[in-house]
Design a protein around this motif. Structure first.
Motif, PDB file in Angstrom:
ATOM      1  N   SER A 189       0.824  -1.222   0.000  1.00  0.00           N
ATOM      2  CA  SER A 189       0.000   0.000   0.000  1.00  0.00           C
ATOM      3  C   SER A 189       0.851   1.262   0.000  1.00  0.00           C
ATOM      4  N   SER A 190       1.912   1.273   0.818  1.00  0.00           N
ATOM      5  CA  SER A 190       2.711   2.504   0.946  1.00  0.00           C
ATOM      6  C   SER A 190       3.454   2.815  -0.347  1.00  0.00           C
ATOM      7  N   GLY A 191       4.065   1.793  -0.964  1.00  0.00           N
ATOM      8  CA  GLY A 191       4.764   2.000  -2.226  1.00  0.00           C
ATOM      9  C   GLY A 191       3.785   2.417  -3.309  1.00  0.00           C
ATOM     10  N   GLN A 209      10.371  -3.959  -7.501  1.00  0.00           N
ATOM     11  CA  GLN A 209       9.189  -4.752  -7.129  1.00  0.00           C
ATOM     12  C   GLN A 209       9.573  -6.211  -6.887  1.00  0.00           C
ATOM     13  N   ARG A 210       9.237  -6.710  -5.680  1.00  0.00           N
ATOM     14  CA  ARG A 210       9.475  -8.140  -5.416  1.00  0.00           C
ATOM     15  C   ARG A 210       8.241  -8.954  -5.812  1.00  0.00           C
ATOM     16  N   THR A 211       7.059  -8.439  -5.421  1.00  0.00           N
ATOM     17  CA  THR A 211       5.817  -9.142  -5.765  1.00  0.00           C
ATOM     18  C   THR A 211       4.828  -8.143  -6.340  1.00  0.00           C
ATOM     19  N   PRO A 212       4.344  -8.364  -7.567  1.00  0.00           N
ATOM     20  CA  PRO A 212       3.323  -7.450  -8.084  1.00  0.00           C
ATOM     21  C   PRO A 212       2.061  -7.529  -7.228  1.00  0.00           C
ATOM     22  N   SER A 329      -5.636 -11.897  -0.697  1.00  0.00           N
ATOM     23  CA  SER A 329      -4.985 -12.753   0.302  1.00  0.00           C
ATOM     24  C   SER A 329      -3.823 -12.011   0.963  1.00  0.00           C
ATOM     25  N   LYS A 330      -3.298 -10.983   0.276  1.00  0.00           N
ATOM     26  CA  LYS A 330      -2.460  -9.982   0.933  1.00  0.00           C
ATOM     27  C   LYS A 330      -3.359  -8.778   1.122  1.00  0.00           C
ATOM     28  N   ARG A 331      -3.061  -7.905   2.050  1.00  0.00           N
ATOM     29  CA  ARG A 331      -3.923  -6.740   2.279  1.00  0.00           C
ATOM     30  C   ARG A 331      -4.027  -5.955   0.968  1.00  0.00           C
TER      31      ARG A 331
HETATM   32  P1  NA7 Z   1       3.514  -4.082   2.927  1.00  0.00           P
HETATM   33  O1  NA7 Z   1       2.130  -4.214   2.469  1.00  0.00           O
HETATM   34  O2  NA7 Z   1       4.062  -5.116   3.839  1.00  0.00           O
HETATM   35  O3  NA7 Z   1       4.433  -3.974   1.627  1.00  0.00           O
HETATM   36  C1  NA7 Z   1       5.823  -4.047   1.716  1.00  0.00           C
HETATM   37  C2  NA7 Z   1       6.412  -4.184   0.339  1.00  0.00           C
HETATM   38  O4  NA7 Z   1       7.820  -4.240   0.461  1.00  0.00           O
HETATM   39  C3  NA7 Z   1       5.982  -5.455  -0.381  1.00  0.00           C
HETATM   40  O5  NA7 Z   1       5.874  -5.186  -1.742  1.00  0.00           O
HETATM   41  C4  NA7 Z   1       7.152  -6.386  -0.092  1.00  0.00           C
HETATM   42  O6  NA7 Z   1       7.301  -7.401  -1.042  1.00  0.00           O
HETATM   43  C5  NA7 Z   1       8.304  -5.418  -0.171  1.00  0.00           C
HETATM   44  N1  NA7 Z   1       9.485  -5.882   0.546  1.00  0.00           N
HETATM   45  C6  NA7 Z   1       9.561  -6.214   1.860  1.00  0.00           C
HETATM   46  N2  NA7 Z   1      10.829  -6.574   2.162  1.00  0.00           N
HETATM   47  C7  NA7 Z   1      11.539  -6.481   1.001  1.00  0.00           C
HETATM   48  C8  NA7 Z   1      12.888  -6.713   0.667  1.00  0.00           C
HETATM   49  N3  NA7 Z   1      13.744  -7.171   1.577  1.00  0.00           N
HETATM   50  N4  NA7 Z   1      13.273  -6.511  -0.607  1.00  0.00           N
HETATM   51  C9  NA7 Z   1      12.390  -6.064  -1.510  1.00  0.00           C
HETATM   52  N5  NA7 Z   1      11.103  -5.833  -1.264  1.00  0.00           N
HETATM   53  C10 NA7 Z   1      10.675  -6.029  -0.015  1.00  0.00           C
HETATM   54  O7  NA7 Z   1       3.755  -2.685   3.667  1.00  0.00           O
HETATM   55  P2  NA7 Z   1       3.093  -1.279   3.349  1.00  0.00           P
HETATM   56  O8  NA7 Z   1       3.774  -0.293   4.208  1.00  0.00           O
HETATM   57  O9  NA7 Z   1       3.047  -1.015   1.906  1.00  0.00           O
HETATM   58  O10 NA7 Z   1       1.619  -1.456   3.819  1.00  0.00           O
HETATM   59  C11 NA7 Z   1       1.354  -1.863   5.147  1.00  0.00           C
HETATM   60  C12 NA7 Z   1      -0.087  -1.691   5.463  1.00  0.00           C
HETATM   61  O11 NA7 Z   1      -0.394  -0.313   5.633  1.00  0.00           O
HETATM   62  C13 NA7 Z   1      -1.040  -2.113   4.419  1.00  0.00           C
HETATM   63  O12 NA7 Z   1      -1.215  -3.446   4.334  1.00  0.00           O
HETATM   64  C14 NA7 Z   1      -2.287  -1.371   4.860  1.00  0.00           C
HETATM   65  O13 NA7 Z   1      -2.866  -2.035   5.956  1.00  0.00           O
HETATM   66  C15 NA7 Z   1      -1.758  -0.076   5.283  1.00  0.00           C
HETATM   67  P3  NA7 Z   1       6.542  -8.836  -0.861  1.00  0.00           P
HETATM   68  O14 NA7 Z   1       5.114  -8.573  -1.207  1.00  0.00           O
HETATM   69  O15 NA7 Z   1       6.716  -9.215   0.602  1.00  0.00           O
HETATM   70  O16 NA7 Z   1       7.244  -9.747  -1.772  1.00  0.00           O
END
Ligand code: NA7
Length: 537
Positions: A189-191, A209-212, A329-331
Motif C-alpha cells: 500500500s505505501s509504495g 518490485q518483489r511481488t506485483p 490474500s495480501k492486504r
Molecule cells: P507491505 O504491504 O508489507 O508492503 C511491503 C512491500 O515491500 C511489499 O511489496 C514487499 O514485497 C516489499 N518488501 C519487503 N521486504 C523487502 C525486501 N527485503 N526486498 C524487496 N522488497 C521487499 O507494507 P506497506 O507499508 O506497503 O503497507 C502496510 C499496510 O499499511 C497495508 O497493508 C495497509 O494495511 C496499510 P513482498 O510482497 O513481501 O514480496
C-alpha cells in the motif's frame, strides 16, 4: 535519560494513536482512573504521525474511519473528502487530543522499554527510556498493528551516501525529491500510494518490485456540503451498521456468489465497482471471493486485464500483473494513478525476482544486472506486523517468563485481548483479534469498551487481578487458525502470516471470523462471567 520519576497509577497506556487516545479518554474520563499514556513520537497520532510519506491516505472512508464515542466530536468535525490524506487525519487526532484535554496525561517522545509483573502485589512495574518508573495495576498496549518499520537487511545499506527513508518512519521535515533520482523498494500500500506522487516530483523514479500487487482505484472525491449534512444526520445508523458487519464498514456485503450470474453480468458488476472505486470491489461484488479460488481467479483476471489496458508497454504490464497469490490474500491496496505512472518517461520498473538486489552501494542499488545510481532510497518495505512493536518492549509476566519467550513459536492470546501468564495486561487489537481485517477505529472502540467494562466489573466486585486461562487461550488459538485455513488467506506470503520478516514464525495473526461475530463472542464471554478468564482479589 532525563530526571527519574516514580508514579503510582491505575493504568499505563502504551501509545497515543487512535487506540491510545481513546483508551486514555475512556479510562480517565469515563472510569475516573489515574492513567498515563506514553508515546514514542514527538506528537500524538501513532500510524498517522509516522506514516507521512507522499500520497499517504486512508483506504477507508473518512465518515466511518473515525471515532464514534462522542456525538459532539462527530458533529463538529467535517471531513474534506472520502479518503483523506495523512495530514488531515493527523489533524483530526490532534483535535481529539486537544478537545478532550488528553495531552496533559500523555508523555510524548518516550518509549516504554519494560513492564514486569510483580505477583506479590499484582501490579506492573513499567520503565521508560527517559528514566520513569511507574507502578500500575493495569498495562494496556495501544502500540498499533503496523508500527514497527521493517528495514530490510540488504548488504551495504548503511553505506549509502544519499538520503534513505522508510515510509513508516518518515522524517517530520519531509523529503525533497525535486531534481533527484529516486529508488523505491516495495509495492505494498505505501509504495503504491507514494509512487505516483514521487514520480511527479522527482527527476527519475525506479521502483524495485518483489511481488506485483493487485490494486483497485480509490477514486477519491471531495465531500459536498450535502453529503456531509447527510452523514452528520445519519451518524447513529452509520455507526450501528459498522458494528453489525464483518469488516466494520457501514455497508451490508452482497450475498451473491460469483457463479450466480452470467459472465456478462459479472463483467458489468466488476466494471461498475471498478469505476466506483475503493474496497467495494471486494464486499460489493460477490461473497465467495475469499473462500473459492475459482471465484477469486475471476476478480484477479479482471484486475490483470485492467493493468494490461492501462500500462502501455506490454513487458512492463506483464511484470505488474500479480499471478502468485489470490487477490485479497495480501492486504489489498487501493490507489490513485498507480499503474498509469509506469507510462511516464521518468519511471522504470525493476522486477527483483528477475534481477535480485545484491547490495546497496554508496551510490545506489546494485542488482544482479547492474547498478542503479540514485540520490534517494525510499524503503516502502512494510512492518513487523502485529507483534513487532509489542516484542520491542521487555514484557515479563508470571515466573519471569517474557512475552518474547511465550511467543517464540508465534503469538498466542485469548481473544487477542490477553495472554495467559500475563495478568492485568490488555492488548488493544492484539494478534488473535480481527484488528487489521477491519476498519480499525471500530475494532479499537470495541476493544477499549470491552477492557473498560472489564476493569469496571473488577472494581465493582473487588477483583484486583485478571488473567486469561491457558486452556481458553489454546482453544482460541486453534479457532483462529482453523478460521484462517478455511479461506484463501493462507495462499499468500503475507504479513498476516509473518512471512515478510525473515525468521518470524508462520502463524496467521488476525482473526478472520468477522467483527460482528467476534464482538458477539466477547460479549458472550462476559455474560458467562468472564468465561476463560480467572479473576482474583
Ligand atoms: P507491505 O504491504 O508489507 O508492503 C511491503 C512491500 O515491500 C511489499 O511489496 C514487499 O514485497 C516489499 N518488501 C519487503 N521486504 C523487502 C525486501 N527485503 N526486498 C524487496 N522488497 C521487499 O507494507 P506497506 O507499508 O506497503 O503497507 C502496510 C499496510 O499499511 C497495508 O497493508 C495497509 O494495511 C496499510 P513482498 O510482497 O513481501 O514480496
Amino acid at each position: 535519560m532525563t530526571e527519574s520519576k516514580t508514579e503510582n497509577l491505575d493504568v499505563v497506556v502504551i501509545g497515543a494513536g487512535f487506540a491510545g487516545l481513546y483508551a486514555l479518554y475512556q479510562f480517565r474520563d469515563v472510569l475516573g482512573l489515574n492513567v498515563r499514556a506514553f508515546e514514542a513520537g514527538d506528537g500524538v497520532g501513532g500510524t498517522w504521525y509516522f506514516n507521512r510519506y507522499p500520497g499517504a491516505r486512508c483506504d477507508s472512508e473518512s465518515f466511518y474511519y473515525s471515532y464514534s464515542f462522542s456525538e459532539e466530536l462527530q458533529q463538529e468535525w467535517t471531513w474534506s473528502s472520502k479518503y483523506p490524506e495523512q495530514p488531515e487525519i493527523l489533524k483530526y487526532l490532534e483535535h481529539v487530543a486537544d478537545r478532550f484535554d488528553l495531552e496533559k496525561d500523555i508523555q510524548l517522545s518516550t518509549k516504554v522499554v519494560s513492564a514486569v509483573f510483580d505477583e506479590a502485589i499484582a501490579k506492573w512495574t513499567v520503565k521508560t527510556d527517559r528514566g520513569d518508573t511507574l507502578v500500575t495495576q493495569f498495562v494496556v498496549t495501544a502500540v498499533g498493528c503496523l508500527s514497527a518499520a521493517n528495514m530490510p537487511d540488504i548488504p551495504g545499506r548503511d553505506d549509502f551516501e544519499g538520503v534513505s527513508c522508510h515510509t513508516g518512519a518518515w522524517p517530520a521535515a519531509g523529503v525533497d525529491f525535486k531534481g533527484k533520482r529516486v529508488a523505491l523498494i516495495g509495492t505494498g500500500s505505501s509504495g503504491i500510494q507514494s509512487t505516483p506522487v514521487i514520480a511527479e516530483q522527482a527527476d527519475s523514479l525506479t521502483v524495485f518490485q518483489r511481488t506485483p500487487n493487485y490494486t483497485v482505484p480509490t477514486r477519491n472525491k471531495k465531500l459536498t456540503p450535502e453529503a456531509t449534512a447527510w452523514i452528520k444526520d445519519n451518524y447513529t445508523g452509520i455507526r450501528e451498521l459498522t458494528r453489525e458487519t464483518a469488516a466494520g464498514f457501514p455497508y451490508h456485503p452482497i450475498e451473491r456468489s460469483a457463479f450466480d450470474v452470467t459472465e456478462e453480468e459479472r463483467e458489468e458488476i466488476f466494471e461498475r465497482l471498478w469505476q466506483e472505486g475503493g474496497f467495494k470491489f471486494m464486499w460489493g461484488s460477490f461473497n465467495d471471493l475469499m473462500q473459492n479460488k475459482d471465484a477469486n481467479d475471476l476478480a484477479a483476471e479482471f484486475i490483470r486485464k485492467k493493468i494490461r489496458e492501462m500500462v502501455k508497454d506490454p513487458v512492463t504490464a506483464e511484470k505488474l500483473c500479480p499471478t502468485d497469490h489470490p487477490w485479497g490474500s495480501k492486504r489489498p491496496p487501493i490507489d490513485t494513478d498507480y499503474f498509469v505512472t509506469f507510462n511516464r518517461d521518468n519511471v522504470e520498473l525493476v522486477d527483483i525476482k528477475e534481477e535480485p538486489i545484491e547490495a546497496i552501494t554508496p551510490k545506489g542499488v546494485r542488482t544482479a544486472k547492474g547498478e542503479y545510481a540514485v540520490d534517494t532510497i525510499v524503503y516502502a518495505t512494510g512492518f513487523d506486523a502485529m507483534t513487532g512493536s509489542l516484542l520491542k518492549i521487555e514484557i515479563e509476566g508470571l515466573g519471569g517468563q517474557t512475552l518474547a519467550e511465550k511467543w517464540s513459536a508465534g503469538p498466542r492470546t485469548y481473544l487477542g485481548l490477553q495472554v495467559a501468564g500475563f495478568p492485568n495486561l490488555f492488548t488493544i487489537t492484539g494478534p488473535g483479534s480481527p484488528s487489521v481485517l477491519m476498519n480499525m477505529p471500530v475494532a479499537i472502540e470495541q476493544h477499549v469498551n470491552w477492557i473498560s467494562d472489564c476493569i469496571q466489573h473488577m472494581r465493582d466486585t473487588g477483583a484486583t487481578r485478571i488473567e486469561a486461562n491457558l486452556d481458553a487461550e489454546n482453544k482460541w488459538v486453534e479457532h483462529v487458525n482453523e478460521a484462517a485455513q478455511a479461506t484463501l488467506f493462507y495462499e499468500a506470503k503475507s504479513w498476516y502470516l509473518g512471512v515478510n520478516i525473515p525468521g518470524k514464525p508462520r502463524v496467521f495473526m488476525p482473526y478472520v471470523g468477522g467483527g460482528k461475530n467476534y464482538s458477539d463472542i466477547c460479549d458472550g464471554v462476559v455474560e458467562k462471567g468472564y468465561e476463560g478468564f480467572e479473576l482474583a482479589s
